[in-house]
Design a protein around this motif. Sequence first.
Motif, mmCIF file in Angstrom:
data_model
loop_
_atom_site.group_PDB
_atom_site.id
_atom_site.type_symbol
_atom_site.label_atom_id
_atom_site.label_comp_id
_atom_site.label_asym_id
_atom_site.label_seq_id
_atom_site.Cartn_x
_atom_site.Cartn_y
_atom_site.Cartn_z
ATOM 1 N N ARG A 18 13.377 83.220 -1.181
ATOM 2 C CA ARG A 18 14.254 83.456 -2.341
ATOM 3 C C ARG A 18 13.455 83.634 -3.622
ATOM 4 N NH1 ARG A 18 20.077 80.865 -1.956
ATOM 5 N NH2 ARG A 18 19.997 81.175 -4.199
ATOM 6 N N PRO A 19 13.861 84.625 -4.429
ATOM 7 C CA PRO A 19 13.137 84.841 -5.682
ATOM 8 C C PRO A 19 13.553 83.860 -6.785
ATOM 9 C CG PRO A 19 14.842 86.513 -5.403
ATOM 10 C CD PRO A 19 14.904 85.638 -4.184
ATOM 11 N N ASP A 20 14.789 83.341 -6.719
ATOM 12 C CA ASP A 20 15.275 82.446 -7.785
ATOM 13 C C ASP A 20 14.751 81.044 -7.514
ATOM 14 O OD1 ASP A 20 16.881 82.399 -5.450
ATOM 15 O OD2 ASP A 20 18.418 81.255 -6.504
ATOM 16 N N ARG A 21 13.686 80.643 -8.213
ATOM 17 C CA ARG A 21 13.063 79.362 -7.868
ATOM 18 C C ARG A 21 13.186 78.306 -8.970
ATOM 19 N NH1 ARG A 21 10.976 80.615 -3.124
ATOM 20 N NH2 ARG A 21 10.227 78.507 -2.782
ATOM 21 N N GLY A 22 13.810 78.643 -10.098
ATOM 22 C CA GLY A 22 13.890 77.700 -11.213
ATOM 23 C C GLY A 22 12.538 77.628 -11.920
ATOM 24 N N ASP A 23 12.386 76.716 -12.861
ATOM 25 C CA ASP A 23 11.153 76.609 -13.643
ATOM 26 C C ASP A 23 10.516 75.242 -13.434
ATOM 27 O OD1 ASP A 23 11.497 79.133 -14.954
ATOM 28 O OD2 ASP A 23 13.150 78.175 -16.058
ATOM 29 N N VAL A 24 9.202 75.219 -13.223
ATOM 30 C CA VAL A 24 8.539 73.913 -13.059
ATOM 31 C C VAL A 24 8.550 73.166 -14.395
ATOM 32 C CG1 VAL A 24 7.038 74.682 -11.173
ATOM 33 C CG2 VAL A 24 6.193 74.762 -13.513
ATOM 34 N N ALA A 25 8.558 71.831 -14.314
ATOM 35 C CA ALA A 25 8.549 71.009 -15.531
ATOM 36 C C ALA A 25 7.246 71.263 -16.278
ATOM 37 C CB ALA A 25 8.664 69.540 -15.153
ATOM 38 N N ASP A 283 16.384 73.228 -12.238
ATOM 39 C CA ASP A 283 17.509 73.833 -12.952
ATOM 40 C C ASP A 283 17.594 73.221 -14.355
ATOM 41 O OD1 ASP A 283 18.690 71.333 -12.731
ATOM 42 O OD2 ASP A 283 20.016 71.888 -11.083
ATOM 43 N N ALA A 284 18.662 73.557 -15.081
ATOM 44 C CA ALA A 284 18.757 73.136 -16.490
ATOM 45 C C ALA A 284 18.864 71.619 -16.645
ATOM 46 C CB ALA A 284 19.953 73.819 -17.134
ATOM 47 N N SER A 288 15.747 69.845 -8.797
ATOM 48 C CA SER A 288 15.198 70.961 -8.021
ATOM 49 C C SER A 288 16.276 72.002 -7.714
ATOM 50 C CB SER A 288 14.611 70.434 -6.706
ATOM 51 O OG SER A 288 14.168 71.525 -5.926
ATOM 52 N N HIS A 289 16.013 73.231 -8.134
ATOM 53 C CA HIS A 289 17.008 74.305 -7.951
ATOM 54 C C HIS A 289 17.196 74.624 -6.458
ATOM 55 C CE1 HIS A 289 19.137 78.051 -8.533
ATOM 56 N NE2 HIS A 289 18.186 78.698 -7.877
ATOM 57 N N LEU A 290 16.114 75.001 -5.786
ATOM 58 C CA LEU A 290 16.254 75.347 -4.366
ATOM 59 C C LEU A 290 16.432 74.122 -3.491
ATOM 60 C CD1 LEU A 290 13.757 78.294 -3.765
ATOM 61 C CD2 LEU A 290 16.238 78.363 -4.103
ATOM 62 N N GLY A 291 15.952 72.975 -3.964
ATOM 63 C CA GLY A 291 16.141 71.732 -3.203
ATOM 64 C C GLY A 291 17.626 71.461 -3.013
ATOM 65 N N ARG A 292 18.376 71.615 -4.074
ATOM 66 C CA ARG A 292 19.827 71.378 -3.992
ATOM 67 C C ARG A 292 20.508 72.408 -3.092
ATOM 68 N NH1 ARG A 292 23.633 74.397 -5.481
ATOM 69 N NH2 ARG A 292 23.368 74.494 -7.734
#
Length: 308
Positions: A18-25, A283-284, A288-292
Amino acid sequence: MPDIDLIVREIAEEMRARPDRGDVATYIPELARVDPAGFALAVVDVDGHVAVGGDADVAFSIQSISKVFTLTLALGKAGNRLWERVGREPSGSPFNSIVQLENERGIPRNPFINAGAIAVTDVILSGHQPKEALGEILRFMRFLADDPTISMDDAVAASEQRTGFRNRALANYMKAFGVLENPVDYTLGVYFHHCAIAMSCRQLALAGRFLAHGGRNPATGHSVVSPERARRINAIMMTCGHYDGSGEFAYRVGLPGKSGVGGGILAIAPRKASIAVWSPGLDASGNSHLGRIALERLTQRLGWSVFG
Ligand SMILES: NC(=O)CC[C@H](N)C(=O)O
């Protein structure tokens, strides 16, 4: 019987692509260097079988997931008196909110937001030197995962120690209200270091087993906490484990879960499994975006939501 190994592998493959990976802290400089392409999933079932997908043996910074284990230790030490120092209601606010703490006169809303976790760490520290308290937390993690190799990442701890001004503000604020017993620097030192424990998904899922099995680790037979306490820790994970994203996590995944800004999530399927997932992009709400999304897939395919 569903093939958990296959499901876990398929989910890991899907998430990898998946390309949508969120942003690292980035607010902890050392975490900003982590490659967002990493992904791992590990599921330990009742029989102790571990199904893994992705980089399940790669260690990452568990960050706020450590708060589940410090809460367990502090409850062991202080029992219900712990609830005089910290609440157990969802915050509906970001994990590092300062306004809420002022409104509530220095008593953090729950043990998983930063202020609450710092208060919990202070309870563990009382009567010990910081090194002893850290040793106790690390030994507990090694005991739960039955793995003596688990360690702390000193570079991550130092990185947060240098830049953790918000946490310092929260701690000083609580100190002003008499909520912290120990010197602020000692309590924060222990807090930053336990957040910097590095574990793989396999190790984390093994460490969480007692919460899925009424407080007992089925592999070793060790009773870690009473069934009632395990149930209550799970309840707090469900209501508070994802900060202001806790409602969304319950809605989509339907399991008690605790996230960390390193991109990990520990989720508990009572009487079924202990699950760990890792994808560093957030996520915002800092979860974790993909974790969820991976956990949502898993619980849907296995029918594991606690809501039926
Ligand atoms: N949500 C998190 O994982 C936050 C933990 C991090 N150590 C902090 O205090 O900001």
